[in-house]
Motif scaffolding. Sequence first.
Motif, PDB file in Angstrom:
ATOM      1  N   ARG A  46       0.817  -1.221   0.000  1.00 17.30           N
ATOM      2  CA  ARG A  46       0.000   0.000   0.000  1.00 17.30           C
ATOM      3  C   ARG A  46       0.852   1.273   0.000  1.00 17.30           C
ATOM      4  O   ARG A  46       0.492   2.246  -0.631  1.00 17.30           O
ATOM      5  CB  ARG A  46      -0.935   0.029   1.206  1.00 17.30           C
ATOM      6  CG  ARG A  46      -1.847  -1.163   1.339  1.00 17.30           C
ATOM      7  CD  ARG A  46      -2.897  -1.196   0.253  1.00 17.30           C
ATOM      8  NE  ARG A  46      -3.939  -2.132   0.603  1.00 17.30           N
ATOM      9  CZ  ARG A  46      -4.219  -3.232  -0.078  1.00 17.30           C
ATOM     10  NH1 ARG A  46      -3.545  -3.525  -1.153  1.00 17.30           N
ATOM     11  NH2 ARG A  46      -5.172  -4.041   0.298  1.00 17.30           N
ATOM     12  N   LYS A  64      -5.299   8.303   4.454  1.00 18.95           N
ATOM     13  CA  LYS A  64      -5.657   7.444   3.331  1.00 18.95           C
ATOM     14  C   LYS A  64      -4.833   6.161   3.373  1.00 18.95           C
ATOM     15  O   LYS A  64      -5.366   5.060   3.182  1.00 18.95           O
ATOM     16  CB  LYS A  64      -5.442   8.168   2.006  1.00 18.95           C
ATOM     17  CG  LYS A  64      -5.853   7.342   0.814  1.00 18.95           C
ATOM     18  CD  LYS A  64      -5.653   8.076  -0.498  1.00 18.95           C
ATOM     19  CE  LYS A  64      -6.072   7.158  -1.632  1.00 18.95           C
ATOM     20  NZ  LYS A  64      -5.647   7.631  -2.916  1.00 18.95           N
ATOM     21  N   GLU A  68      -6.150   2.280   3.874  1.00 19.94           N
ATOM     22  CA  GLU A  68      -5.797   1.210   2.949  1.00 19.94           C
ATOM     23  C   GLU A  68      -5.089   0.053   3.660  1.00 19.94           C
ATOM     24  O   GLU A  68      -5.362  -1.118   3.390  1.00 19.94           O
ATOM     25  CB  GLU A  68      -4.918   1.756   1.823  1.00 19.94           C
ATOM     26  CG  GLU A  68      -5.668   2.668   0.875  1.00 19.94           C
ATOM     27  CD  GLU A  68      -4.771   3.302  -0.170  1.00 19.94           C
ATOM     28  OE1 GLU A  68      -3.543   3.053  -0.133  1.00 19.94           O
ATOM     29  OE2 GLU A  68      -5.294   4.028  -1.021  1.00 19.94           O
TER      30      GLU A  68
END
Length: 147
Positions: A46, A64, A68
């Motif tokens: 990620r 973010k 993830e």
Amino acid sequence: RMVAAAMLSRSILRAAGPRRARALCGTSSSPHPEVLSAVSAVVRDRAGCDDAAVGSVSLESDLKLKFEVLTGCERHFGLTVPHKALAHLVDADTVARFFDTALRDLEAAEEARKAHWTQNLPANVEIVGYDQGKRTARGKSSSSIYE
């Protein structure tokens, strides 16, 4: 095995209060190597970093990335992260410790369920009027066996 235990984990982790959430994330023991490698792989995928940089990736500043990583770990382990634990998950190590502790709790709960006396009856003993698979009275659709 882990996916089958996910239903049990939701009730265990949902019942966790703020202190329990901190305990799930902040245990002093190091996580199991398999859990740590799985979390590291998710972070590496990620965040797009190499193995050496996985430990230095912070999940506090990049929400973010945190989303993830946590959703990737949830999918991998078949567990959900309660809202109360989110603030304590700040890097790959705390995420690994959280999932390691949750998996250990699931194993302990499964062992306790298997050790319960209703699961360990001798072959010549049967609980009359009680269906062990459904945990209801035989032939009854209600939850009470005394109706």
